[in-house]
Design a protein around this motif. Structure first.
Motif, PDB file in Angstrom:
ATOM      1  N   ASN A 119       0.841  -1.191   0.000  1.00  0.00           N
ATOM      2  CA  ASN A 119       0.000   0.000   0.000  1.00  0.00           C
ATOM      3  C   ASN A 119       0.880   1.247   0.000  1.00  0.00           C
ATOM      4  OD1 ASN A 119      -2.419   1.493   0.167  1.00  0.00           O
ATOM      5  ND2 ASN A 119      -2.187   1.686   2.377  1.00  0.00           N
ATOM      6  N   GLY A 120       0.578   2.200  -0.897  1.00  0.00           N
ATOM      7  CA  GLY A 120       1.361   3.421  -0.973  1.00  0.00           C
ATOM      8  C   GLY A 120       2.569   3.331  -1.881  1.00  0.00           C
ATOM      9  N   ALA A 121       2.731   2.219  -2.593  1.00  0.00           N
ATOM     10  CA  ALA A 121       3.901   2.047  -3.460  1.00  0.00           C
ATOM     11  C   ALA A 121       3.809   2.876  -4.733  1.00  0.00           C
ATOM     12  CB  ALA A 121       4.078   0.569  -3.812  1.00  0.00           C
ATOM     13  N   GLY A 122       2.600   3.317  -5.099  1.00  0.00           N
ATOM     14  CA  GLY A 122       2.435   4.108  -6.316  1.00  0.00           C
ATOM     15  C   GLY A 122       1.591   3.452  -7.380  1.00  0.00           C
ATOM     16  N   LYS A 123       0.971   2.308  -7.063  1.00  0.00           N
ATOM     17  CA  LYS A 123       0.198   1.578  -8.064  1.00  0.00           C
ATOM     18  C   LYS A 123      -0.990   2.395  -8.573  1.00  0.00           C
ATOM     19  CE  LYS A 123      -0.729  -1.938  -5.366  1.00  0.00           C
ATOM     20  NZ  LYS A 123      -0.164  -1.353  -4.114  1.00  0.00           N
ATOM     21  N   THR A 124      -1.776   2.943  -7.650  1.00  0.00           N
ATOM     22  CA  THR A 124      -2.959   3.706  -8.045  1.00  0.00           C
ATOM     23  C   THR A 124      -2.562   4.952  -8.825  1.00  0.00           C
ATOM     24  OG1 THR A 124      -4.338   2.888  -6.238  1.00  0.00           O
ATOM     25  CG2 THR A 124      -4.939   5.013  -7.181  1.00  0.00           C
ATOM     26  N   THR A 125      -1.512   5.619  -8.411  1.00  0.00           N
ATOM     27  CA  THR A 125      -1.055   6.804  -9.137  1.00  0.00           C
ATOM     28  C   THR A 125      -0.691   6.455 -10.570  1.00  0.00           C
ATOM     29  OG1 THR A 125      -0.267   7.977  -7.180  1.00  0.00           O
ATOM     30  CG2 THR A 125       0.763   8.552  -9.267  1.00  0.00           C
ATOM     31  N   LEU A 126      -0.010   5.333 -10.773  1.00  0.00           N
ATOM     32  CA  LEU A 126       0.354   4.926 -12.125  1.00  0.00           C
ATOM     33  C   LEU A 126      -0.883   4.649 -12.966  1.00  0.00           C
ATOM     34  CD1 LEU A 126       2.367   4.262 -14.277  1.00  0.00           C
ATOM     35  CD2 LEU A 126       2.720   2.021 -13.223  1.00  0.00           C
ATOM     36  N   LEU A 127      -1.886   3.980 -12.397  1.00  0.00           N
ATOM     37  CA  LEU A 127      -3.098   3.704 -13.150  1.00  0.00           C
ATOM     38  C   LEU A 127      -3.863   4.995 -13.455  1.00  0.00           C
ATOM     39  CD1 LEU A 127      -4.545   0.391 -11.698  1.00  0.00           C
ATOM     40  CD2 LEU A 127      -2.797   0.763 -13.430  1.00  0.00           C
ATOM     41  N   ARG A 128      -3.853   5.932 -12.533  1.00  0.00           N
ATOM     42  CA  ARG A 128      -4.481   7.230 -12.812  1.00  0.00           C
ATOM     43  C   ARG A 128      -3.774   7.925 -13.961  1.00  0.00           C
ATOM     44  NH1 ARG A 128      -4.726   9.251  -6.513  1.00  0.00           N
ATOM     45  NH2 ARG A 128      -6.686   8.184  -5.907  1.00  0.00           N
ATOM     46  N   ALA A 129      -2.458   7.844 -13.983  1.00  0.00           N
ATOM     47  CA  ALA A 129      -1.700   8.458 -15.072  1.00  0.00           C
ATOM     48  C   ALA A 129      -2.034   7.793 -16.404  1.00  0.00           C
ATOM     49  CB  ALA A 129      -0.207   8.360 -14.788  1.00  0.00           C
ATOM     50  N   VAL A 130      -2.126   6.464 -16.395  1.00  0.00           N
ATOM     51  CA  VAL A 130      -2.431   5.712 -17.612  1.00  0.00           C
ATOM     52  C   VAL A 130      -3.782   6.127 -18.186  1.00  0.00           C
ATOM     53  CG1 VAL A 130      -3.068   3.394 -18.412  1.00  0.00           C
ATOM     54  CG2 VAL A 130      -0.961   3.737 -17.095  1.00  0.00           C
ATOM     55  N   SER A 131      -4.754   6.413 -17.321  1.00  0.00           N
ATOM     56  CA  SER A 131      -6.095   6.805 -17.759  1.00  0.00           C
ATOM     57  C   SER A 131      -6.262   8.316 -17.869  1.00  0.00           C
ATOM     58  CB  SER A 131      -7.152   6.239 -16.797  1.00  0.00           C
ATOM     59  OG  SER A 131      -7.111   4.826 -16.780  1.00  0.00           O
ATOM     60  N   ASN A 132      -5.197   9.075 -17.668  1.00  0.00           N
ATOM     61  CA  ASN A 132      -5.214  10.545 -17.700  1.00  0.00           C
ATOM     62  C   ASN A 132      -6.228  11.131 -16.720  1.00  0.00           C
ATOM     63  OD1 ASN A 132      -4.324  13.066 -18.419  1.00  0.00           O
ATOM     64  ND2 ASN A 132      -5.484  13.173 -20.335  1.00  0.00           N
ATOM     65  N   LEU A 133      -6.231  10.597 -15.509  1.00  0.00           N
ATOM     66  CA  LEU A 133      -7.121  11.090 -14.454  1.00  0.00           C
ATOM     67  C   LEU A 133      -6.400  11.982 -13.446  1.00  0.00           C
ATOM     68  CD1 LEU A 133      -9.116   7.814 -13.697  1.00  0.00           C
ATOM     69  CD2 LEU A 133      -9.916   9.802 -14.986  1.00  0.00           C
ATOM     70  N   LEU A 134      -5.098  12.122 -13.582  1.00  0.00           N
ATOM     71  CA  LEU A 134      -4.336  12.888 -12.590  1.00  0.00           C
ATOM     72  C   LEU A 134      -4.768  14.349 -12.474  1.00  0.00           C
ATOM     73  CD1 LEU A 134      -0.738  11.509 -13.149  1.00  0.00           C
ATOM     74  CD2 LEU A 134      -2.145  11.193 -11.121  1.00  0.00           C
ATOM     75  N   PRO A 135      -5.044  15.057 -13.573  1.00  0.00           N
ATOM     76  CA  PRO A 135      -5.386  16.478 -13.431  1.00  0.00           C
ATOM     77  C   PRO A 135      -6.568  16.735 -12.503  1.00  0.00           C
ATOM     78  CG  PRO A 135      -4.876  15.978 -15.714  1.00  0.00           C
ATOM     79  CD  PRO A 135      -4.926  14.664 -14.988  1.00  0.00           C
ATOM     80  N   ALA A 136      -7.527  15.792 -12.453  1.00  0.00           N
ATOM     81  CA  ALA A 136      -8.696  15.967 -11.580  1.00  0.00           C
ATOM     82  C   ALA A 136      -8.324  15.856 -10.108  1.00  0.00           C
ATOM     83  CB  ALA A 136      -9.763  14.934 -11.920  1.00  0.00           C
ATOM     84  N   LEU A 137      -7.123  15.344  -9.820  1.00  0.00           N
ATOM     85  CA  LEU A 137      -6.679  15.131  -8.442  1.00  0.00           C
ATOM     86  C   LEU A 137      -5.437  15.954  -8.127  1.00  0.00           C
ATOM     87  CD1 LEU A 137      -7.154  11.284  -8.624  1.00  0.00           C
ATOM     88  CD2 LEU A 137      -8.539  12.827  -7.234  1.00  0.00           C
ATOM     89  N   ARG A 138      -5.252  17.027  -8.860  1.00  0.00           N
ATOM     90  CA  ARG A 138      -4.106  17.939  -8.687  1.00  0.00           C
ATOM     91  C   ARG A 138      -2.782  17.201  -8.889  1.00  0.00           C
ATOM     92  NH1 ARG A 138      -3.367  20.459  -3.734  1.00  0.00           N
ATOM     93  NH2 ARG A 138      -2.389  22.197  -4.829  1.00  0.00           N
ATOM     94  N   GLY A 139      -2.826  16.184  -9.743  1.00  0.00           N
ATOM     95  CA  GLY A 139      -1.616  15.461 -10.095  1.00  0.00           C
ATOM     96  C   GLY A 139      -1.124  15.877 -11.464  1.00  0.00           C
ATOM     97  N   GLN A 140       0.167  15.672 -11.710  1.00  0.00           N
ATOM     98  CA  GLN A 140       0.752  16.098 -12.975  1.00  0.00           C
ATOM     99  C   GLN A 140       1.911  15.186 -13.350  1.00  0.00           C
ATOM    100  OE1 GLN A 140       2.441  20.023 -12.833  1.00  0.00           O
ATOM    101  NE2 GLN A 140       2.797  20.131 -15.041  1.00  0.00           N
ATOM    102  N   VAL A 141       1.940  14.788 -14.619  1.00  0.00           N
ATOM    103  CA  VAL A 141       3.114  14.100 -15.151  1.00  0.00           C
ATOM    104  C   VAL A 141       4.154  15.161 -15.462  1.00  0.00           C
ATOM    105  CG1 VAL A 141       4.031  12.731 -17.065  1.00  0.00           C
ATOM    106  CG2 VAL A 141       1.790  12.167 -16.097  1.00  0.00           C
TER     107      VAL A 141
END
Length: 268
Positions: free
Chosen positions: A45-67
């Protein structure tokens, strides 16, 4: 499973992700998923799996995330420059962690929403509904029941069924086994692996249950603290002493490893 020829369907190279302009979540992560392959992202838990999947689906901007660095491509197109709805229509469809359903809508209406998101016509939606009901008979029996009244396992089936209504080329799943009984998990993975074998459906699955993921995947990447720690065939990773010790319980749990319902999780 892919024969390894040609360009991967999904390519992730040296990916860096930051939340809120300050919190670094991924550091140089790499991943390649070929058509017809089941690829697993595993780790604690917390390794970055969900973040990577969000990036793959281009969902990061909705969560103040950025590549902030690296390359992310689906079938040759730049994911970061492609709207999420366009990715869905192109065949990249995700199932988020948490069994997200429209709780007030019936099972049928939840499934239909997946077909409409792809732009399917009425005939295609009807055909896809019957296909999903055949894969998940529990949903057929409760097609008129509000999704919020389903069990956790049935809600997960509904979420996966809705994604399948979009006729994905790449199905991305975040922790599909979380919080579910072992028999339900086995039933869901039986459907997913069956679709991979019979239809060539490509899967990218994030799992904290490392044993489960490595049992079903062709290839896996182990994430630790936002970095790619290990990568290779699932069989090779299962055989590694360090993976055995950290994630599979080592020799002391070898007997448990032979049980199809074993649910040993990675350390927190």
């Amino acid at each position: 499973m892919s024969d390894g020829a040609g360009r991967p369907l999904l390519e992730v190279e040296a990916l860096e992700v930051v939340y809120g302009g300050a919190v670094h979540a991924l550091h140089g992560v790499g991943l390649a998923v070929r058509a017809g392959e089941i690829a697993a992202l595993v780790g604690a838990n917390g390794a970055g799996k969900t973040t990577l999947l969000r990036a793959v689906s281009n969902l990061l901007p909705a969560l103040r995330g950025q590549v902030t660095a690296g390359r992310l491509a689906f079938d040759g197109r730049d994911v970061t420059r492609t709207r999420t709805d366009a990715l869905v229509r192109a065949g990249l469809v995700g199932v988020l962690e948490g069994r997200h359903c429209f709780r007030a809508l019936s099972v049928r209406d939840n499934l239909v929403a997946g077909g409409l998101g792809r732009g399917s016509g009425r005939g295609a939606v009807r055909a896809d509904l019957e296909r999903v009901y055949g894969l998940f008979p529990a949903l057929a029996a409760k097609r008129d029941v509000a999704a919020g009244l389903l069990s956790g396992g049935e809600q997960q089936m509904a979420a996966i069924g809705r994604a399948l209504m979009g006729r994905p080329r790449l199905l991305v799943l975040d922790e599909p086994s979380m919080g579910l009984a072992p028999k339900v998990v086995e039933a869901i993975y039986r459907v997913l692996t069956g679709l991979n074998r019979t239809e060539g459906l490509t899967l990218l699955v994030a799992e904290q249950n490392v044993r489960l993921a490595l049992r079903h995947a062709h290839h896996a990447v182990v994430l630790e603290n936002g970095r790619s720690a290990l990568a290779g065939s699932a069989a090779a990773l299962r055989a590694r002493d360090d993976v055995q010790a950290l994630y599979l319980g080592g020799a002391a749990r070898a007997a448990s490893d032979r049980s199809p319902d074993s649910r040993v999780r990675a350390p927190a």
